[in-house]
Write an enzyme that holds these catalytic residues in place. Structure first.
Site, PDB file in Angstrom:
ATOM      1  CG  ASP A  56      -1.891  -1.005   1.342  1.00  0.00           C
ATOM      2  OD1 ASP A  56      -2.729  -1.033   0.436  1.00  0.00           O
ATOM      3  OD2 ASP A  56      -1.880  -1.792   2.293  1.00  0.00           O
ATOM      4  CE1 TYR A  58       6.206   4.218   3.766  1.00  0.00           C
ATOM      5  CE2 TYR A  58       6.691   5.856   2.073  1.00  0.00           C
ATOM      6  CZ  TYR A  58       7.084   4.792   2.865  1.00  0.00           C
ATOM      7  OH  TYR A  58       8.370   4.294   2.745  1.00  0.00           O
ATOM      8  CG  PHE A  69       9.900   1.103  -0.214  1.00  0.00           C
ATOM      9  CD1 PHE A  69       9.717   0.634   1.082  1.00  0.00           C
ATOM     10  CD2 PHE A  69       9.835   0.185  -1.259  1.00  0.00           C
ATOM     11  CE1 PHE A  69       9.475  -0.710   1.339  1.00  0.00           C
ATOM     12  CE2 PHE A  69       9.605  -1.163  -1.012  1.00  0.00           C
ATOM     13  CZ  PHE A  69       9.425  -1.612   0.287  1.00  0.00           C
ATOM     14  CG  HIS A 181       8.850  -5.552   3.844  1.00  0.00           C
ATOM     15  ND1 HIS A 181       9.022  -4.393   4.578  1.00  0.00           N
ATOM     16  CD2 HIS A 181       8.076  -5.221   2.781  1.00  0.00           C
ATOM     17  CE1 HIS A 181       8.369  -3.407   3.979  1.00  0.00           C
ATOM     18  NE2 HIS A 181       7.780  -3.871   2.899  1.00  0.00           N
TER      19      HIS A 181
END
Length: 220
Positions: A56, A58, A69, A181
């Protein structure tokens, strides 16, 4: 966008469009509507050299702008999201990049790094609120289009959702790199030390492509 233009005429996309439009009209949604497709605008299919997948956007104010990111340039160093801080730490350890004072990754996108979230919108402060509405089908079409290109591309698959996309990827010209991750919950399990950035550049150079300059410069 041209590579997936057929998707816009499919029934699921019409439903997705209606859902997203209604969400923007009645609540706060990130990123701003004009930024939803930034990853595709900044990194057209013809220029993709590497793919980094997020989930998703932020979901806090003034962060998301359509690149996974990445956050907007005026986000202060102390407010850079933890996963991105860990990406910077791995870049430092792998390639010696200094850790910058911002989290704005547009430089990567303009060099051919497709920074793609698998879901492109989210309600403010409600993670996963736009999952299973159709975005996954749309971004799978993008991933498939990249998989089909007839030149070497590096896929960096971080975390379980991204690694599940490996089942779609079958082009022997590409390099597929997998790691946990970069989230603080999992980075220590093998994201740190994965050396994906140097492996990406070595692969690009070996195949006659210009490597990525991963250094994000200070802006303060």
């Amino acid at each position: 966008m041209e590579a997936v233009s057929d998707e816009f005429h499919k029934e699921y996309y019409k439903n997705l469009y209606s859902f997203v439009r209604e969400e923007y009209s009645k609540t706060i949604v990130y990123p701003p509507a004009e930024d939803i497709f930034n990853a595709l605008h900044l990194t057209p299919l013809s220029e993709v050299k590497a793919v980094i997948l997020g989930q998703d956007p932020y979901f806090n104010e003034h962060q998301a702008h359509g690149l996974c990111f990445s956050v907007l340039p005026d986000v202060l160093p102390k407010d850079i999201p933890p996963s991105l801080k860990n990406i910077y730490q791995e870049l430092h350890d792998d390639l010696g990049c200094y850790i910058p004072d911002n989290g704005y990754l547009e430089k990567w996108a303009r060099q051919g790094v497709l920074l793609l979230n698998t879901v492109l919108t989210v309600r403010a402060h409600q993670p996963a609120s736009h999952q299973n509405k159709g975005w996954e089908q749309f971004t799978d079409a993008i991933i498939s289009a990249v998989n089909d290109v007839d030149r070497p591309v590096v896929f960096m698959l971080w975390g379980s959702p991204a690694r599940r996309k490996k089942a779609m990827l079958n082009n022997p010209k590409h390099l597929y790199l997998e790691a946990p991750h970069p989230s603080p919950l999992s980075a220590y399990r093998g994201f740190f030390g994965c050396r994906h950035f140097s492996k990406c550049n070595e692969f690009l150079k070996k195949n006659g492509a210009t490597p990525i300059d991963w250094q994000i410069e200070n802006i303060r």
